[in-house]
Design a protein around this motif. Structure first.
Motif, PDB file in Angstrom:
ATOM      1  N   ASP A  85       0.881  -1.167   0.000  1.00 57.36           N
ATOM      2  CA  ASP A  85       0.000   0.000   0.000  1.00 57.36           C
ATOM      3  C   ASP A  85       0.917   1.214   0.000  1.00 57.36           C
ATOM      4  OD1 ASP A  85      -2.493   1.506   0.281  1.00 57.36           O
ATOM      5  OD2 ASP A  85      -1.723   1.978   2.282  1.00 57.36           O
ATOM      6  N   GLY A  86       0.991   1.917  -1.128  1.00 53.52           N
ATOM      7  CA  GLY A  86       1.950   3.015  -1.249  1.00 53.52           C
ATOM      8  C   GLY A  86       3.352   2.443  -1.237  1.00 53.52           C
ATOM      9  N   GLU A  87       4.152   2.866  -0.283  1.00 51.55           N
ATOM     10  CA  GLU A  87       5.527   2.366  -0.155  1.00 51.55           C
ATOM     11  C   GLU A  87       5.660   1.312   0.942  1.00 51.55           C
ATOM     12  OE1 GLU A  87       8.080   3.341  -2.191  1.00 51.55           O
ATOM     13  OE2 GLU A  87       6.520   4.441  -3.284  1.00 51.55           O
ATOM     14  N   GLN A  88       4.586   1.036   1.671  1.00 52.59           N
ATOM     15  CA  GLN A  88       4.615   0.143   2.827  1.00 52.59           C
ATOM     16  C   GLN A  88       4.175  -1.270   2.456  1.00 52.59           C
ATOM     17  OE1 GLN A  88       5.602   1.107   6.026  1.00 52.59           O
ATOM     18  NE2 GLN A  88       5.500  -1.064   6.493  1.00 52.59           N
ATOM     19  N   VAL A  89       4.966  -2.282   2.842  1.00 52.34           N
ATOM     20  CA  VAL A  89       4.601  -3.685   2.639  1.00 52.34           C
ATOM     21  C   VAL A  89       3.934  -4.195   3.914  1.00 52.34           C
ATOM     22  CG1 VAL A  89       5.451  -6.024   2.187  1.00 52.34           C
ATOM     23  CG2 VAL A  89       6.507  -4.064   1.027  1.00 52.34           C
ATOM     24  N   HIS A  90       2.781  -4.824   3.740  1.00 51.50           N
ATOM     25  CA  HIS A  90       2.028  -5.391   4.865  1.00 51.50           C
ATOM     26  C   HIS A  90       1.820  -6.883   4.610  1.00 51.50           C
ATOM     27  CE1 HIS A  90       0.864  -1.433   6.473  1.00 51.50           C
ATOM     28  NE2 HIS A  90       0.703  -1.072   5.212  1.00 51.50           N
ATOM     29  N   THR A  91       1.461  -7.599   5.648  1.00 55.47           N
ATOM     30  CA  THR A  91       1.074  -8.996   5.553  1.00 55.47           C
ATOM     31  C   THR A  91      -0.390  -9.093   5.953  1.00 55.47           C
ATOM     32  OG1 THR A  91       3.293  -9.759   6.082  1.00 55.47           O
ATOM     33  CG2 THR A  91       1.517 -11.328   6.418  1.00 55.47           C
ATOM     34  N   ALA A  92      -1.163  -9.870   5.210  1.00 58.67           N
ATOM     35  CA  ALA A  92      -2.569 -10.117   5.547  1.00 58.67           C
ATOM     36  C   ALA A  92      -2.760 -11.611   5.729  1.00 58.67           C
ATOM     37  CB  ALA A  92      -3.485  -9.601   4.448  1.00 58.67           C
ATOM     38  N   THR A  93      -3.425 -11.992   6.815  1.00 59.77           N
ATOM     39  CA  THR A  93      -3.746 -13.384   7.082  1.00 59.77           C
ATOM     40  C   THR A  93      -5.256 -13.553   7.031  1.00 59.77           C
ATOM     41  OG1 THR A  93      -1.786 -13.658   8.452  1.00 59.77           O
ATOM     42  CG2 THR A  93      -3.552 -15.267   8.753  1.00 59.77           C
ATOM     43  N   PHE A  94      -5.713 -14.434   6.148  1.00 54.82           N
ATOM     44  CA  PHE A  94      -7.134 -14.740   5.966  1.00 54.82           C
ATOM     45  C   PHE A  94      -7.417 -16.066   6.660  1.00 54.82           C
ATOM     46  CE2 PHE A  94      -6.103 -11.870   2.634  1.00 54.82           C
ATOM     47  CZ  PHE A  94      -7.267 -11.249   2.216  1.00 54.82           C
ATOM     48  N   LEU A  95      -8.442 -16.088   7.507  1.00 55.87           N
ATOM     49  CA  LEU A  95      -8.798 -17.299   8.223  1.00 55.87           C
ATOM     50  C   LEU A  95     -10.314 -17.506   8.146  1.00 55.87           C
ATOM     51  CD1 LEU A  95      -7.867 -19.606  10.078  1.00 55.87           C
ATOM     52  CD2 LEU A  95      -8.305 -18.082  12.006  1.00 55.87           C
ATOM     53  N   PRO A  96     -10.771 -18.562   7.442  1.00 55.51           N
ATOM     54  CA  PRO A  96     -12.211 -18.837   7.400  1.00 55.51           C
ATOM     55  C   PRO A  96     -12.744 -19.082   8.810  1.00 55.51           C
ATOM     56  CG  PRO A  96     -11.059 -20.125   5.745  1.00 55.51           C
ATOM     57  CD  PRO A  96     -10.008 -19.514   6.638  1.00 55.51           C
TER      58      PRO A  96
END
Length: 184
Positions: free
Chosen positions: A94-105
């Motif tokens: 997002d822009g210059e920032q790297v993020h991690t997203a964790t999806f959990l059903p």
């Protein structure tokens, strides 16, 4: 849709997000359009066009065709999460920032939308991205059909609960098979 961008095979993803009336005033004014061309095998973005329509329209372009991208953007993140059934851990930019997203059903629900009712799988999503924006309890409701459409988004912030629901779905026309004449 599928096609080519230059010599690269791509999947074209389009999205529009807009807050209106009270939501815009109470939460955040948003009016953005994304067009992303992604690699059909990896789901990673190859070319991103993002237009902010608040005030004077401003377009931002990211071209990864020469070198490729090692991270998803928001739209390709959701596209890839659809393919995994709303489960997994992925990096995105997002822009210059790297993020991690964790999806959990975490459950199922029937969601009624303007586009019709959908049986869905609920995915709880955790990410430092949400912390930056003061968002908690983020959930995406993916349809249980083959398309795994993101039917609804829900989250909370300091101003209260927020819900965005699908209003329309546009699917490509099926291929037309030409008729052949047969002599009888």
């Amino acid at each position: 849709s599928k096609g080519k961008l230059g010599s690269a095979d791509v999947v074209k993803l389009r999205s529009r997000a807009r807050t209106v009336d009270l939501v815009s005033a109470a939460f955040l004014p948003v009016d953005e359009t994304w067009t992303v061309y992604a690699d059909p095998d990896t789901g990673l973005p190859l070319y991103i066009s993002k237009t902010s329509n608040i005030g004077i329209p401003k377009e931002t372009i990211a071209n990864y065709l020469p070198d490729g991208s090692s991270n998803y953007d928001i739209l390709t993140l959701i596209y890839h999460a659809r393919e995994t059934g709303g489960s997994g851990t992925f990096n995105f930019v997002d822009g210059e920032q790297v993020h991690t997203a964790t999806f959990l059903p975490c459950g199922t629900a029937t969601i009624a939308t303007e586009a019709g009712p959908y049986e869905t799988t609920i995915s709880s999503v955790q990410s430092s991205f949400f912390t930056v924006y003061g968002i908690t309890n983020f959930q995406i409701f993916f349809s249980n059909d083959a398309a795994h459409i993101p039917v609804e988004f829900r989250f909370r912030n300091a101003r209260g609960p927020f819900r965005a629901t699908l209003t329309a779905v546009t699917l490509p026309d099926p291929p037309v098979t030409p008729l052949t004449a047969v002599a009888i």
